[in-house]
Scaffold this motif. Sequence first.
Motif, PDB file in Angstrom:
ATOM      1  N   LEU A  69       9.205   2.604   4.674  1.00  0.00           N
ATOM      2  CA  LEU A  69       8.003   2.547   5.504  1.00  0.00           C
ATOM      3  C   LEU A  69       6.802   3.198   4.812  1.00  0.00           C
ATOM      4  CD1 LEU A  69       6.746   1.694   8.144  1.00  0.00           C
ATOM      5  CD2 LEU A  69       7.527   3.838   9.171  1.00  0.00           C
ATOM      6  N   MET A  70       7.041   4.389   4.198  1.00  0.00           N
ATOM      7  CA  MET A  70       5.922   5.095   3.618  1.00  0.00           C
ATOM      8  C   MET A  70       5.353   4.323   2.436  1.00  0.00           C
ATOM      9  SD  MET A  70       5.659   9.047   2.435  1.00  0.00           S
ATOM     10  CE  MET A  70       6.661   9.659   3.749  1.00  0.00           C
ATOM     11  N   ASN A  71       6.261   3.825   1.579  1.00  0.00           N
ATOM     12  CA  ASN A  71       5.806   3.025   0.449  1.00  0.00           C
ATOM     13  C   ASN A  71       5.134   1.728   0.911  1.00  0.00           C
ATOM     14  OD1 ASN A  71       5.889   4.184  -1.998  1.00  0.00           O
ATOM     15  ND2 ASN A  71       7.998   3.576  -2.483  1.00  0.00           N
ATOM     16  N   ALA A  72       5.596   1.206   2.044  1.00  0.00           N
ATOM     17  CA  ALA A  72       5.006  -0.029   2.560  1.00  0.00           C
ATOM     18  C   ALA A  72       3.530   0.190   2.847  1.00  0.00           C
ATOM     19  CB  ALA A  72       5.740  -0.460   3.824  1.00  0.00           C
ATOM     20  N   TYR A  73       3.263   1.291   3.559  1.00  0.00           N
ATOM     21  CA  TYR A  73       1.859   1.609   3.830  1.00  0.00           C
ATOM     22  C   TYR A  73       1.111   1.888   2.522  1.00  0.00           C
ATOM     23  CZ  TYR A  73       2.412   1.981   8.896  1.00  0.00           C
ATOM     24  OH  TYR A  73       2.605   1.714  10.205  1.00  0.00           O
ATOM     25  N   HIS A  74       1.673   2.818   1.723  1.00  0.00           N
ATOM     26  CA  HIS A  74       0.971   3.246   0.507  1.00  0.00           C
ATOM     27  C   HIS A  74       0.700   2.088  -0.428  1.00  0.00           C
ATOM     28  CE1 HIS A  74       2.353   7.686   1.049  1.00  0.00           C
ATOM     29  NE2 HIS A  74       1.190   7.460   1.652  1.00  0.00           N
ATOM     30  N   LYS A  75       1.730   1.292  -0.659  1.00  0.00           N
ATOM     31  CA  LYS A  75       1.559   0.200  -1.612  1.00  0.00           C
ATOM     32  C   LYS A  75       0.622  -0.861  -1.063  1.00  0.00           C
ATOM     33  CE  LYS A  75       5.613   0.501  -4.502  1.00  0.00           C
ATOM     34  NZ  LYS A  75       6.913  -0.085  -4.845  1.00  0.00           N
ATOM     35  N   GLN A  76       0.797  -1.132   0.216  1.00  0.00           N
ATOM     36  CA  GLN A  76      -0.053  -2.141   0.854  1.00  0.00           C
ATOM     37  C   GLN A  76      -1.529  -1.769   0.733  1.00  0.00           C
ATOM     38  OE1 GLN A  76       0.433  -5.193   2.305  1.00  0.00           O
ATOM     39  NE2 GLN A  76       0.436  -4.866   4.492  1.00  0.00           N
ATOM     40  N   CYS A  77      -1.824  -0.534   1.173  1.00  0.00           N
ATOM     41  CA  CYS A  77      -3.231  -0.111   1.194  1.00  0.00           C
ATOM     42  C   CYS A  77      -3.749   0.089  -0.227  1.00  0.00           C
ATOM     43  CB  CYS A  77      -3.386   1.202   1.965  1.00  0.00           C
ATOM     44  SG  CYS A  77      -2.841   1.086   3.665  1.00  0.00           S
ATOM     45  N   ILE A  78      -3.056   0.971  -0.968  1.00  0.00           N
ATOM     46  CA  ILE A  78      -3.565   1.368  -2.273  1.00  0.00           C
ATOM     47  C   ILE A  78      -3.581   0.184  -3.228  1.00  0.00           C
ATOM     48  CG2 ILE A  78      -3.206   2.901  -4.244  1.00  0.00           C
ATOM     49  CD1 ILE A  78      -1.983   4.909  -2.238  1.00  0.00           C
ATOM     50  N   GLY A  79      -2.517  -0.638  -3.111  1.00  0.00           N
ATOM     51  CA  GLY A  79      -2.449  -1.797  -3.995  1.00  0.00           C
ATOM     52  C   GLY A  79      -3.681  -2.688  -3.826  1.00  0.00           C
ATOM     53  N   CYS A  80      -4.024  -2.934  -2.578  1.00  0.00           N
ATOM     54  CA  CYS A  80      -5.165  -3.800  -2.302  1.00  0.00           C
ATOM     55  C   CYS A  80      -6.472  -3.139  -2.750  1.00  0.00           C
ATOM     56  CB  CYS A  80      -5.199  -4.113  -0.811  1.00  0.00           C
ATOM     57  SG  CYS A  80      -6.353  -5.446  -0.403  1.00  0.00           S
ATOM     58  N   HIS A  81      -6.577  -1.843  -2.447  1.00  0.00           N
ATOM     59  CA  HIS A  81      -7.789  -1.115  -2.839  1.00  0.00           C
ATOM     60  C   HIS A  81      -7.977  -1.140  -4.351  1.00  0.00           C
ATOM     61  CE1 HIS A  81      -7.430   1.353   1.154  1.00  0.00           C
ATOM     62  NE2 HIS A  81      -7.774   0.080   1.345  1.00  0.00           N
ATOM     63  N   LYS A  82      -6.859  -0.981  -5.037  1.00  0.00           N
ATOM     64  CA  LYS A  82      -6.915  -0.999  -6.501  1.00  0.00           C
ATOM     65  C   LYS A  82      -7.375  -2.366  -6.980  1.00  0.00           C
ATOM     66  CE  LYS A  82      -3.636   2.343  -8.361  1.00  0.00           C
ATOM     67  NZ  LYS A  82      -2.244   2.509  -8.801  1.00  0.00           N
ATOM     68  N   ALA A  83      -6.750  -3.406  -6.386  1.00  0.00           N
ATOM     69  CA  ALA A  83      -7.035  -4.759  -6.840  1.00  0.00           C
ATOM     70  C   ALA A  83      -8.497  -5.111  -6.601  1.00  0.00           C
ATOM     71  CB  ALA A  83      -6.124  -5.749  -6.127  1.00  0.00           C
ATOM     72  N   ARG A  84      -9.034  -4.649  -5.512  1.00  0.00           N
ATOM     73  CA  ARG A  84     -10.420  -4.997  -5.190  1.00  0.00           C
ATOM     74  C   ARG A  84     -11.418  -3.979  -5.720  1.00  0.00           C
ATOM     75  NH1 ARG A  84     -11.101  -8.246   0.044  1.00  0.00           N
ATOM     76  NH2 ARG A  84      -9.250  -9.531  -0.003  1.00  0.00           N
ATOM     77  N   GLY A  85     -10.895  -2.866  -6.216  1.00  0.00           N
ATOM     78  CA  GLY A  85     -11.801  -1.856  -6.724  1.00  0.00           C
ATOM     79  C   GLY A  85     -12.600  -1.201  -5.619  1.00  0.00           C
ATOM     80  N   LYS A  86     -12.118  -1.286  -4.407  1.00  0.00           N
ATOM     81  CA  LYS A  86     -12.812  -0.674  -3.281  1.00  0.00           C
ATOM     82  C   LYS A  86     -11.796  -0.023  -2.369  1.00  0.00           C
ATOM     83  CE  LYS A  86     -16.738  -3.824  -2.870  1.00  0.00           C
ATOM     84  NZ  LYS A  86     -16.973  -5.164  -2.345  1.00  0.00           N
ATOM     85  N   GLY A  87     -12.248   0.981  -1.645  1.00  0.00           N
ATOM     86  CA  GLY A  87     -11.373   1.620  -0.683  1.00  0.00           C
ATOM     87  C   GLY A  87     -10.675   2.825  -1.286  1.00  0.00           C
ATOM     88  N   PRO A  88     -10.155   3.694  -0.424  1.00  0.00           N
ATOM     89  CA  PRO A  88      -9.563   4.951  -0.910  1.00  0.00           C
ATOM     90  C   PRO A  88      -8.269   4.742  -1.700  1.00  0.00           C
ATOM     91  CG  PRO A  88      -9.330   4.725   1.470  1.00  0.00           C
ATOM     92  CD  PRO A  88     -10.164   3.583   1.033  1.00  0.00           C
ATOM     93  N   LEU A  89      -8.052   5.629  -2.665  1.00  0.00           N
ATOM     94  CA  LEU A  89      -6.839   5.598  -3.493  1.00  0.00           C
ATOM     95  C   LEU A  89      -6.075   6.916  -3.410  1.00  0.00           C
ATOM     96  CD1 LEU A  89      -8.391   4.059  -6.734  1.00  0.00           C
ATOM     97  CD2 LEU A  89      -7.093   2.852  -4.978  1.00  0.00           C
ATOM     98  N   ALA A  90      -6.803   8.019  -3.451  1.00  0.00           N
ATOM     99  CA  ALA A  90      -6.151   9.327  -3.512  1.00  0.00           C
ATOM    100  C   ALA A  90      -5.717   9.781  -2.121  1.00  0.00           C
ATOM    101  CB  ALA A  90      -7.107  10.350  -4.124  1.00  0.00           C
ATOM    102  N   CYS A  91      -4.724  10.636  -2.081  1.00  0.00           N
ATOM    103  CA  CYS A  91      -4.085  11.052  -0.837  1.00  0.00           C
ATOM    104  C   CYS A  91      -5.100  11.437   0.230  1.00  0.00           C
ATOM    105  CB  CYS A  91      -3.172  12.257  -1.073  1.00  0.00           C
ATOM    106  SG  CYS A  91      -2.175  12.144  -2.540  1.00  0.00           S
ATOM    107  N   GLY A  92      -5.951  12.365  -0.153  1.00  0.00           N
ATOM    108  CA  GLY A  92      -6.837  12.979   0.824  1.00  0.00           C
ATOM    109  C   GLY A  92      -7.930  12.054   1.312  1.00  0.00           C
TER     110      GLY A  92
END
Lengths: 219, 419, 257, 125
Positions: D97-120
Amino acid sequence: MNAAYQFVTGPLAWAAWGIFLLGSAWRLVAMYRLARKKDASAIAYMSWGYSLRSIVNWLIPFNALGWRKNPAMTIATFAFHVCLIATPVFLVAHVMLWDQAFGVRYATIPDAAADGMTMLVIAACLFFAGRRLAMPDVRAITTPKDWFALAIVLAPFLTGFLAYHQAIDYDTMIVLHVVTGEIMLAAIPFTRLSHMVFAVFTRAYMGSEFGGVRHARDW
Amino acid sequence: MQPPTLWDWETGQKVVLASIERPENCAWVEEPTVSPDGERVAVLASLEAGGFTALVNGEPWENSFDKVWQPRFSPDGRFTAIVQRDGMWTVAVDGQPWEENFDYVWNTQFSARGDVVAACIQSGGEYGVCADGQPWENLFANGSQPTLTADGKSAALVVQTASLKPADLDAFQAGVFSVAVNGQAWDATFVNCWTPEFDAQGAHVAAQVRTTLYDYTIAVDGRIWSESYDCMWEPRFNPATGKVVAPVRAKGAWGLAQDGQIIWEPVFAQCWHQVISQDGRNIAAIVAPAFGEFTVAVNAKPWSIRFPEVTDLVIGRGGERVAALGNKENAEWRVLVDGRTWPGVWDMAWRPVIGPDGAHVAVKVEKNGRQSLLVDGRPYPREFDRLCDPVFSPDGAKLLIRAIDKGACVRIVADVAQA
Amino acid sequence: MGIQDRLIEDVGLRRGVSRLTPEKIETVVRSVMASEAGARLKAYSETCMRCGMCAKGCHFALSHPDDPSYTPAAKVAQTMGVLLKTGGRVDPGTFYGIAQLAYTECNLCKRCVHYCPIGIDTGFIMSMVRRICHKLGVTPQYIQDTAHSHSTTFNQMWVKDDEWIDTLQWQEDEARDEFPGLRIPLDKEGAEIYYSVIAPEPKFRTQLIYQAAAIFNAAGVDWTMPSQPGWDNSDMCMFTGDFEMMGRLKRRHFESA
Amino acid sequence: MKRSLPILLAVALVAALSQAALSQENIKSLAPEAFGKLTRPPARFNHDQHNEKAGLTDCVVCHHGGSDGKIDRSASTEGTPCAECHKVKPAGRSTGLMNAYHKQCIGCHKARGKGPLACGQCHKR
C-alpha cells in the motif's frame, strides 16, 4: 526544485555511493599492496585471534584503559558512533527510499527514536567541538582537517533534523540534507573519516603485536 | 696424536672410560669433552684440596691450577685448556702450560691438523694473538674475532688501532678499526671491521667493513671493493678461484656479490651463511624468499621446502650434497638434504656431517632427552645419553660414534652401509 | 609551547645538525619514505582523529600537565607531521628540535597504544623519525656512543671480550665463598637455559650476575652463559635508528644462543 | 433494453457519485485506515484541486487495475479503495500500500517534472 531534487537523489547519489564503495575498496587494496611490499614484518605477525581479541575488547565501553581514563569521551564517542551509523541505516524514510528504488525492505526504528539519536549525534559533535576549543591538549593538536571532518559529519544530521521537523525552508533543507549526506559518504575514503575503513586493521595489528610478540594486552 | 687415516677404524665398540663419575678427591667435575678420534675423554675437575685440574681418561694432569676453563681437544687429539696460576693466565696443552703468561687468555683456536694451538691474549691492557706460546710482537688497544689459517702459520684479528676517549663520536667515525695479520695491522682503518676470513692458502684476508655509519663493503688485505652496500654479511673465499663471495643488501633485499659484482640478484628477505664447494662451482646459502620463510638456495635457486628458521648449512667437498636443519622456534627440528626433508621431527638436531666422498650424511639428533644419529635418513638403532658429532672415516665407509651412555664413554666404529 | 622553546645543548645533535642543509634533509627524508615507510605509517598519519586520548597514557605529557606539546599526538605532529607536510624540506634548526624530541621526549614505551582506540603506534612513528635522524647523523652523543660500542663489542658498554669472561669468573669465585661448588657454566652445549644480561651488569652491577648465579645454583637448573660476544641482549642501535647494526646484533645474539 | 440503459447509467452514476460524494469531495489528505497508526502526518491531497491543476480527466491514470505487480490501465477501478488491492503487507509480487501511494504519486511527479517528490513536501506538519 524538482530538477534539483531529482539530480541529487539520482545521479549524485549513484556517484556518492560509487565513490564511497569503490574508493574504499581501492584504498584497502592499495594499502594492502603497500603493506605487502614494505610491512612484511607486520603482516607476518597478524593473527586472527589476537586481532579479534583486541577489537572486541575495544568495542566494550570502559573496558580499555583509554576508555576508563577518558569517561566523558567514552560516553560521547560510543553514543556518537552507534547513532551515527544506526540512525541513517534504520531510519524509516531511508528504508522507504530503498524500498521504492530497489524493493529492499528491512527493520526500521521509530521516528521518535531516530529523532533522539540524531540529537545525540549533534550533541556529540558539539561535545567534540567543545573539547577541541576548551581542552588545551586537544586544541594543540587540532588541525583544519579535524574541523573539516567534524563539519562533514555534523551537516547531514543537522539538515536531516531540520528537514524532518520541517523547520526553516523544507525544500532547501531536504536537498541540503541529501547533498551533505552524499558528501559524507564520498569523503569517507579520502579524509580523516577513512578511519572507518582502516581502524579495524590498525587495531588488529596492534592487537597482534601486543598479543603475539609482547604477550601483553593492548587495551 | 695422529691423522684420521691412522685412527682405529676396526668395526666394533670400545669402552674408553667405564665411569665418568667424580673421583673421590674431586669436589666436582665439569662436562666431559671427547677427543676427535674418540680415544680420550677429558673433564675439568675441582679438587677437594683446592685448585683445578683436568682428568684425561680418568688420569689427572700432573699440574693443577687456580682456575681452568675452555676445555678443547685439538684436531690431533691433544687436550687444551686455559689455566690461571698466581693471577696470570696461559694455555695448558696436555697439562703443560706455555711459558708465557698473560693478563687474560681466551678463544683457543687450532690449525686444521691441530699442530698449532693459538689463543687471544690481553697483556697490560693490550690485545693480540699467541700461537704455540709465541705472542705477537705488536699488541693493540682492543682485539676480537680471531681466525687462524688452515696451516696455523698466520692469525688475523680485528684490532683497534688507536684508543678512544669516552663518547668521542668524531674519532670513532673517523675509523680506528682494522684487521691485523700476525701483529701487522692493515694500513687502512675503518669505522668497523667484522669476521675476517683467510683464503685456502692463508695468503689473503677478507673482512666486512663499515666505511661510514651507512656504507658496508668488503676489504681484502685492506683494499675495499669499489661497490658499497646497505648492509652485508661474512665474506668467504671461493677455494678454487680465490674470489670473495659475500651476502649483500641492495634495494631493500639480499643477494650475493663476488668481488663487488652481484652474482645472485638481491631478491631475498635474507641471505647468509653461504658455503662453497671445493671446486668452487657450487654455492649454497640460507635464504628467505619471503619474510619469515627460510630455505636453502643452491646457485641462487631456492629449494621449495620452507621453514620458519633454517640453520647449520653444509656442503659436500665436491658440492654434490647440501644439507641443513629446519626448525620452528627452536623446536620441531628437521633435517634437510638436497631439497628434501628427512622423515622425523626432533627436539634438537645438530649440524649435519657429510662424508668425504659426499655419498653419506650423518646427523646427531635428540628426542625426549636421548640422543641418536640419523645416517642417510635412517635412525641408528641405539640411543645414548650424549653424543659427539659423528665422524666419517677418510674413505667414507666407516662412521665413528663417540658417546656417553650410562656413565661410560664409548667409541663405536660402524659400517656406514649398516649403520 | 613546543619543542623549539625547550632546546637543550647536546654535542651529538649539534655536531650532526651543523652538517645539514635543507636539501640534504629533504633527500634523506624522501629516500626513507620511499624505501622504508609503508602502510603502517600511512594509515597512522591519516586516521589519527586528534582526539587527544593518548595524552593520559604518556608519562611525558602527565609530567607536563600545563604543556600540551608533550602529548603523543602533539609529538607526532611536531616531528613526523612536519616531515610529511613539508616533504622533508625543513631547515637544520627545525631538525634539531625534531631529533631532540624523538630521542629525548618519547622513549618508545608504547604505553599510548593502550589509550588509542584506533591503535596508532606512536612509538613506531617515533622510531621512523629516529631512523631518519640516524640516516642524517643527528643522534644524541651518549646513545650514539652506545651504538658505536654495540658495533664494536656487541655490547652497549664497551666491555671487551676478555673483560666479560673475567667478570663472570670473578663473580663465580665470589659466589663460591657463599655457595661452595657454585658454577657459572660457560658455553655449555645443550643447557636448558641460556642466560643473557645487559652490559651495565658486568660493567657496574656485577652483583646481579652473582645473584642470578646463586638463584640458578639453588634451583639446580641446567643453565649456561656465553663466553663470546653476543651475550648482551640490549640493542641501543634499535633506539638510534641504525637498523643495519640492529640486525647484526640480533643475529649475533641468536647465533650465540 | 434501450430504455433501460439510461436508467442503468443513472443508477451507476448515482452509486458512483454517492461513493464519490462520501470520499472524493471531502478528500483533503490520504490516510487510509489500513495503515493504522501513522508514522508521518498524512499526505495532503485535495483530489479535485490536484486533478484540475494536473489537467487530469481520465480516472484510470490513478485508479488503475492490474495484478501480479503489473499495472493495467485499461481497467478502471475508481471507487475501489486502494487498500483493497494494495495490502499493507503485500503477498507475492503485488505492490504494498505504501509503495503504491509513493510510486504512484512520485512516479508521476517525476515524469511530469511537477509536483512534490521529497517526503516532507506531501507529509506536511
